[in-house]
Scaffold this active site. Structure first.
Site, PDB file in Angstrom:
ATOM      1  CE1 TYR A 159      30.634   2.678  27.622  1.00 40.36           C
ATOM      2  CE2 TYR A 159      29.604   1.037  29.034  1.00 40.36           C
ATOM      3  CZ  TYR A 159      29.700   1.670  27.812  1.00 40.36           C
ATOM      4  OH  TYR A 159      28.846   1.325  26.785  1.00 40.36           O
ATOM      5  CE  LYS A 163      26.640   4.620  26.264  1.00 43.07           C
ATOM      6  NZ  LYS A 163      26.921   5.103  24.876  1.00 43.07           N
TER       7      LYS A 163
HETATM    8  N1  LIG Z   1      29.261  -3.323  22.528  1.00 42.17           N
HETATM    9  C1  LIG Z   1      28.299  -3.463  23.412  1.00 42.17           C
HETATM   10  O1  LIG Z   1      28.059  -4.549  23.946  1.00 42.17           O
HETATM   11  C2  LIG Z   1      27.424  -2.277  23.751  1.00 42.17           C
HETATM   12  C3  LIG Z   1      26.351  -2.494  24.598  1.00 42.17           C
HETATM   13  C4  LIG Z   1      25.536  -1.406  24.929  1.00 42.17           C
HETATM   14  C5  LIG Z   1      25.795  -0.157  24.404  1.00 42.17           C
HETATM   15  N2  LIG Z   1      26.838   0.029  23.588  1.00 42.17           N
HETATM   16  C6  LIG Z   1      27.048   1.385  23.053  1.00 42.17           C
HETATM   17  O2  LIG Z   1      27.025   1.306  21.647  1.00 42.17           O
HETATM   18  C7  LIG Z   1      27.889   2.275  21.079  1.00 42.17           C
HETATM   19  C8  LIG Z   1      28.819   1.615  20.086  1.00 42.17           C
HETATM   20  O3  LIG Z   1      29.547   0.608  20.734  1.00 42.17           O
HETATM   21  P1  LIG Z   1      30.479  -0.382  19.917  1.00 42.17           P
HETATM   22  O4  LIG Z   1      30.522  -1.644  20.693  1.00 42.17           O
HETATM   23  O5  LIG Z   1      30.091  -0.377  18.492  1.00 42.17           O
HETATM   24  O6  LIG Z   1      31.866   0.360  20.129  1.00 42.17           O
HETATM   25  P2  LIG Z   1      33.032   0.625  19.068  1.00 42.17           P
HETATM   26  O7  LIG Z   1      34.199   1.050  19.852  1.00 42.17           O
HETATM   27  O8  LIG Z   1      33.186  -0.536  18.159  1.00 42.17           O
HETATM   28  O9  LIG Z   1      32.461   1.837  18.236  1.00 42.17           O
HETATM   29  C9  LIG Z   1      32.507   3.152  18.689  1.00 42.17           C
HETATM   30  C10 LIG Z   1      32.825   4.036  17.511  1.00 42.17           C
HETATM   31  O10 LIG Z   1      32.863   5.376  17.973  1.00 42.17           O
HETATM   32  C11 LIG Z   1      33.990   6.005  17.409  1.00 42.17           C
HETATM   33  N3  LIG Z   1      34.458   7.074  18.273  1.00 42.17           N
HETATM   34  C12 LIG Z   1      35.055   6.958  19.481  1.00 42.17           C
HETATM   35  N4  LIG Z   1      35.407   8.157  19.937  1.00 42.17           N
HETATM   36  C13 LIG Z   1      35.007   9.060  19.022  1.00 42.17           C
HETATM   37  C14 LIG Z   1      35.074  10.459  18.930  1.00 42.17           C
HETATM   38  N5  LIG Z   1      35.677  11.193  19.882  1.00 42.17           N
HETATM   39  N6  LIG Z   1      34.561  11.054  17.846  1.00 42.17           N
HETATM   40  C15 LIG Z   1      33.991  10.342  16.866  1.00 42.17           C
HETATM   41  N7  LIG Z   1      33.898   9.002  16.891  1.00 42.17           N
HETATM   42  C16 LIG Z   1      34.396   8.372  17.958  1.00 42.17           C
HETATM   43  C17 LIG Z   1      35.039   4.923  17.303  1.00 42.17           C
HETATM   44  O11 LIG Z   1      36.044   5.265  16.353  1.00 42.17           O
HETATM   45  C18 LIG Z   1      34.196   3.735  16.896  1.00 42.17           C
HETATM   46  O12 LIG Z   1      34.115   3.609  15.508  1.00 42.17           O
HETATM   47  C19 LIG Z   1      28.610   2.948  22.233  1.00 42.17           C
HETATM   48  O13 LIG Z   1      28.010   4.187  22.488  1.00 42.17           O
HETATM   49  C20 LIG Z   1      28.384   2.004  23.402  1.00 42.17           C
HETATM   50  O14 LIG Z   1      28.345   2.693  24.619  1.00 42.17           O
HETATM   51  C21 LIG Z   1      27.669  -1.002  23.234  1.00 42.17           C
HETATM   52  C1  LIG Z   2      35.381 -13.180  34.706  1.00 41.92           C
HETATM   53  C2  LIG Z   2      35.964 -12.952  33.366  1.00 41.92           C
HETATM   54  C3  LIG Z   2      36.805 -14.083  32.925  1.00 41.92           C
HETATM   55  C4  LIG Z   2      34.884 -12.694  32.345  1.00 41.92           C
HETATM   56  C5  LIG Z   2      35.035 -11.319  31.798  1.00 41.92           C
HETATM   57  C6  LIG Z   2      33.879 -10.998  30.896  1.00 41.92           C
HETATM   58  C7  LIG Z   2      33.747  -9.494  30.766  1.00 41.92           C
HETATM   59  C8  LIG Z   2      34.932  -8.969  30.009  1.00 41.92           C
HETATM   60  C9  LIG Z   2      32.421  -9.142  30.104  1.00 41.92           C
HETATM   61  C10 LIG Z   2      31.230  -9.723  30.889  1.00 41.92           C
HETATM   62  C11 LIG Z   2      30.039  -8.789  30.636  1.00 41.92           C
HETATM   63  C12 LIG Z   2      30.543  -7.793  29.625  1.00 41.92           C
HETATM   64  C13 LIG Z   2      29.832  -6.444  29.531  1.00 41.92           C
HETATM   65  C14 LIG Z   2      28.342  -6.600  29.200  1.00 41.92           C
HETATM   66  O1  LIG Z   2      28.140  -7.542  28.169  1.00 41.92           O
HETATM   67  C15 LIG Z   2      27.694  -5.343  28.807  1.00 41.92           C
HETATM   68  C16 LIG Z   2      28.360  -4.236  28.452  1.00 41.92           C
HETATM   69  C17 LIG Z   2      27.595  -3.001  28.163  1.00 41.92           C
HETATM   70  C18 LIG Z   2      28.174  -2.160  27.082  1.00 41.92           C
HETATM   71  O2  LIG Z   2      27.601  -0.880  27.100  1.00 41.92           O
HETATM   72  C19 LIG Z   2      29.661  -2.079  27.071  1.00 41.92           C
HETATM   73  C20 LIG Z   2      30.324  -3.417  27.203  1.00 41.92           C
HETATM   74  C21 LIG Z   2      29.842  -4.180  28.435  1.00 41.92           C
HETATM   75  C22 LIG Z   2      30.271  -3.415  29.701  1.00 41.92           C
HETATM   76  C23 LIG Z   2      30.484  -5.598  28.434  1.00 41.92           C
HETATM   77  C24 LIG Z   2      32.006  -5.511  28.634  1.00 41.92           C
HETATM   78  C25 LIG Z   2      32.671  -6.878  28.832  1.00 41.92           C
HETATM   79  C26 LIG Z   2      32.032  -7.646  29.972  1.00 41.92           C
HETATM   80  C27 LIG Z   2      32.257  -6.931  31.299  1.00 41.92           C
END
Ligand SMILES: NC(=O)c1ccc[n+]([C@@H]2O[C@H](COP(=O)([O-])OP(=O)(O)OC[C@H]3O[C@@H](n4cnc5c(N)ncnc54)[C@H](O)[C@@H]3O)[C@@H](O)[C@H]2O)c1
Ligand SMILES: CC(C)CCC[C@@H](C)[C@H]1CC[C@H]2[C@@H]3[C@H](O)C=C4C[C@@H](O)CC[C@]4(C)[C@H]3CC[C@]12C
Length: 369
Positions: A159, A163
């Site tokens: 992952y 990214k």
């Molecule tokens: N959730 C977090 O904490 C977090 C933190 C930093 C960055 N991000 C980034 O933010 C973005 C959104 O994350 P999220 O948490 O909303 O995830 P999410 O899984 O809720 O949303 C992702 C969306 O992308 C769509 N998708 C996946 N594969 C696809 C494809 N092949 N074609 C078209 N659509 C597709 C999914 O259907 C979904 O609706 C991601 O790029 C993720 O890397 C998330």
């Molecule tokens: C030790 C366990 C019981 C706790 C597990 C928590 C774990 C699932 C959480 C902790 C931190 C979380 C990540 C963090 O908030 C930031 C990101 C960046 C984003 O791009 C994608 C999601 C992610 C990796 C979170 C995933 C869940 C994590 C690892």
């Protein structure tokens, strides 16, 4: 407000517009971007909630499509002025194969860039991640860092690797000529851990707490701080960047911005308790109940089980060596780059963000009864 000459002329495309962050960005655009004429929402899975948006003054076009399919992306993008590329496979639990993660996150992003060039879409905002920087596999802390803080970004997990690669593609594409001869303007936003209404992992922790009789057990020391940012503020940052990119192209093009707000610095679990606590859950233990070496052992065991069971079933628990390392390494951001470059101020205070998230968890509770 926009003047009448610029009112309602822009076409935006949001990829991943039906995900957790995507839905907030879509709703925020409809509320805060008066120049929108059409909003295209491109996602693999379209949400039923899109229907309610179709009655407003902006034309909302839902497009079911796959970012790994270049022709689908190019067709959706034709005539769009701005693309906000959020779609991605967020998987740190081993649910998808490394190949699939690469295809969606890297090839999908390359397809979006090529579609910009092909169709003449000039502005591209990419949702990157803090994971592009770290935590690294060596567990080095990143304490109150900003976009210029030196940090050894070494990744092994698919992952963060995907990214980081995708972000690089987006930044390198800044300045490429798009159809019509104008330069492409790109930038990347790096959210830390996003929380708020719709956050699946918060939902999982809440249900796990209910199953355990209203208790969660502390696994991470309180001293390990984890950066978190409210989804509404992340969405607002996307809307602002997209809006300001044209005017400040020379300054913002090719830049990265961490997403930040006034959410407090806490450990991952203590932060979750800000919402789960008022919903009746208790975090047991002032210190981790299990020694770290035992958690490492359990995480390794989970990884082994996942590998052994893969031919039969998908075993993907929250705890694995990677998630343990991320949760157990301080990663916090302190920056004002977005404020300096495009005037960003959080739209939601910490109190608002907290209240909104608590209300959402409470609603989960009543809908589960
Ligand atoms: N959730 C977090 O904490 C977090 C933190 C930093 C960055 N991000 C980034 O933010 C973005 C959104 O994350 P999220 O948490 O909303 O995830 P999410 O899984 O809720 O949303 C992702 C969306 O992308 C769509 N998708 C996946 N594969 C696809 C494809 N092949 N074609 C078209 N659509 C597709 C999914 O259907 C979904 O609706 C991601 O790029 C993720 O890397 C998330
Ligand atoms: C030790 C366990 C019981 C706790 C597990 C928590 C774990 C699932 C959480 C902790 C931190 C979380 C990540 C963090 O908030 C930031 C990101 C960046 C984003 O791009 C994608 C999601 C992610 C990796 C979170 C995933 C869940 C994590 C690892």
């Amino acid at each position: 407000m926009a003047n009448s000459a610029q009112a309602q002329k822009l076409v935006y495309l949001v990829t991943g517009g039906c995900g957790f962050l995507g839905e907030h960005v879509v709703r925020m655009l409809l509320q805060q971007e008066p120049r929108l004429r059409e909003l295209r929402i491109f996602d693999l899975h379209l949400g039923p909630w899109l229907e309610e948006l179709k009655t407003g003054p902006v034309q909302v076009t839902a497009i079911q499509g796959d970012v790994t399919q270049a022709h689908e992306v190019a067709a959706a993008m034709d005539g769009a002025h701005v693309v906000i590329h959020i779609a991605g496979l967020v998987d740190v639990f081993g649910r998808a194969s490394p190949k699939t993660i690469h295809e969606v996150n890297v090839q999908g992003t390359q397809n979006v860039i090529e579609a910009c060039v092909q169709t003449g879409t000039q502005f591209l905002v990419y949702t990157s991640s803090m994971e592009v920087v770290g935590p690294n596999i060596k567990g080095h802390p990143f304490y109150r860092g900003n976009e210029d803080t030196p940090y050894e970004a070494v990744h092994k997990h698919p992952y963060p690797c995907s990214k980081a690669l995708a972000e690089r593609l987006v930044l390198e594409a800044n300045g490429r000529k798009v159809r019509g001869g104008l330069p492409l303007v790109t930038c990347a936003l790096r959210p830390t851990g996003i929380y708020g209404e719709g956050h699946q992992i918060m939902r999982d922790f809440y249900h796990q707490g209910l199953r355990l009789g209203g208790r969660l057990f502390r696994a991470i020391p309180t001293s390990v701080e984890h950066g978190r940012v409210y989804v509404g503020n992340v969405a607002w940052m996307h809307v602002l960047v997209a809006r300001e990119l044209e005017q400040w192209a020379a300054l913002m093009g090719g830049q990265v911005y961490f997403c930040y707000d006034k959410s407090p610095y806490k450990s991952y679990e203590d932060f979750n308790m800000e919402f789960l606590g008022p919903c009746g859950l208790r975090l047991v233990g002032a210190r981790p109940l299990l020694p770290y070496w035992l958690l490492v052992l359990l995480a390794t065991l989970n990884a082994l089980l996942q590998w052994l069971l893969r031919p039969l079933l998908l075993y993907a628990p929250l705890l694995n060596p990677y998630t343990l390392a991320v949760a157990n390494t301080t990663f916090t951001v302190s920056t004002n780059k977005a404020q300096r470059h495009f005037g960003y101020e959080p739209l939601f205070s910490w109190e608002d963000s907290r209240t909104r998230t608590i209300r959402w968890v409470q609603a989960l509770e009543s809908s589960a009864q």
